[in-house]
Design an enzyme around this catalytic site. Sequence first.
Site, PDB file in Angstrom:
ATOM      1  N   PHE A 289       0.816  -1.227   0.000  1.00  0.00           N
ATOM      2  CA  PHE A 289       0.000   0.000   0.000  1.00  0.00           C
ATOM      3  C   PHE A 289       0.843   1.268   0.000  1.00  0.00           C
ATOM      4  O   PHE A 289       0.340   2.340  -0.310  1.00  0.00           O
ATOM      5  CB  PHE A 289      -0.964   0.001   1.200  1.00  0.00           C
ATOM      6  CG  PHE A 289      -0.391   0.588   2.452  1.00  0.00           C
ATOM      7  CD1 PHE A 289       0.431  -0.151   3.273  1.00  0.00           C
ATOM      8  CD2 PHE A 289      -0.668   1.900   2.795  1.00  0.00           C
ATOM      9  CE1 PHE A 289       0.968   0.403   4.423  1.00  0.00           C
ATOM     10  CE2 PHE A 289      -0.130   2.460   3.942  1.00  0.00           C
ATOM     11  CZ  PHE A 289       0.692   1.703   4.757  1.00  0.00           C
ATOM     12  N   LYS A 290       2.135   1.141   0.301  1.00  0.00           N
ATOM     13  CA  LYS A 290       3.005   2.310   0.290  1.00  0.00           C
ATOM     14  C   LYS A 290       2.996   3.027  -1.070  1.00  0.00           C
ATOM     15  O   LYS A 290       3.207   4.228  -1.137  1.00  0.00           O
ATOM     16  CB  LYS A 290       4.452   1.905   0.615  1.00  0.00           C
ATOM     17  CG  LYS A 290       4.654   1.166   1.931  1.00  0.00           C
ATOM     18  CD  LYS A 290       4.523   2.069   3.122  1.00  0.00           C
ATOM     19  CE  LYS A 290       5.090   1.478   4.410  1.00  0.00           C
ATOM     20  NZ  LYS A 290       4.438   0.268   4.902  1.00  0.00           N
TER      21      LYS A 290
END
Length: 466
Positions: A111-112
């Site tokens: 998700f970064k």
Amino acid sequence: MKYISTRGLAPKLNFEEALLAGLATDGGLYVPETWPTLDIETIADFKGKPYTYVAERVLSQFIGDSVEPQVLHDIIVKAYSSFKGPEVAPLVHMQGNHHLLELFHGPTLAFKDVAMQLLALLMDHALVRLGRRATIVGATSGDTGGAAIEAFRGSKATDIFILYPKGRVSDVQRKQMTTPDEANVHTIAIDGNFDDCQALVKGMFNHTEFREGVGLAGVNSINWARVMAQTVYYFTAAVALGGPERPIAFSVPTGNFGDIFAGYVAKSMGLPTAQLMIATNVNDILARLLDTGTYAIGEVVATSSPSMDIQVSSNFERLLFEITGRDGAKVRNYMEQLKDKKSFTLSADELTEMRQLFSARRVDQEHTAEIIRRENDRCSMVLDPHTAVGLGAAETLELGDTPIVTLATAHPAKFPVAVEAACGIYPEPPAHIAAMLDRPERSEDLPNDLTLVEDHIWARIAASKG
Ligand SMILES: *Cc1c(COP(=O)(O)O)cnc(C)c1O
């Protein structure tokens, strides 16, 4: 929109300045001077709209006139075109009132990417506008480094240096950092653990001559722009499940408290939210805080969800600022205690407020593996261990038929060894990752020594300037 420091002693900045500063000069973190709010009609209008539409409306609240609207539009469209599909963050129904929000369809499968793809374009735009160059230095426990390098590779206004703990990241994670061959990408393997890497980066930020000399900029989750970017998917998920007319609960696999703080921001902006669940592995400093009122640093234990193997949750300072009534002196005092005695204790009122806002559950290794196995048996869905921690915590919520969204923070192929050990299936990586695995690696081994690391960075910057 102006930004103020959680420690109350740094100058107020506009968005662009806060973006480039990362950490405030008083050691605090930047937060908006006031929380912008969206009315219910505006949120209801998000229903059925593309991700980029919602992003533009949410993010412009924080950016104000710091970036022209057309430029912001183009940056958002470009940032999310690197994702697998236009949905960016698709929802998947599990069982009953449980849903997964898949945040791992960006280029590095965690998700970064959602924040980093946007952050890089915003930073490049600001630097080019100001006619400046920046040296980005970041520490990673695995996922941030790959996402940052992927986002900044080839950028003309930056050099990026990522420090990772040698031998302590997965093969896929390491190769995402060491195989890009652009001249502005520099990967450093430190003989130490993640905390050592983070301490080196802090040391560089506190070393004024170095900071100013190289034009240091930070991309760790203390950078406000990352939290800001993550608020968007709370809105898109909520409206897809009947919000804002009904409240939605979220369970968030938590390490540095950035992602769940973004949920708190969405709630503060007016999104009806039933519960915010802090899901932790056995590195459970936040769960212990909610139990006892004391924030006490323990030993970091290595787990199957390494991106959450963190004891000092840097973004928690932003919440501390809120629950102390935005009292910079109180925050400074707590941070002093943390430095001196490795702990501090919230007042009764602060703890009560914290408990109204959040729940927290710790999910241990065995339970994590059991959830991966169970979901594979039940519906042939293979979860990554971070997501499994989130789901395990979500399942302890008793909220009737209120939808509960667990944030799925990584693709299982990023942690194939742990996943195979849990359920017997070795998750195959998507083609672009498979292709990367055979490419030559480039990385510098350095000892855990600030002066040597700084010297290396100086030398590399001089070399890249020709
Ligand atoms: C970084 C990360 C987390 C933790 O997010 P925080 O914002 O640090 O709380 C959870 N899961 C994965 C896969 C991550 O990469």
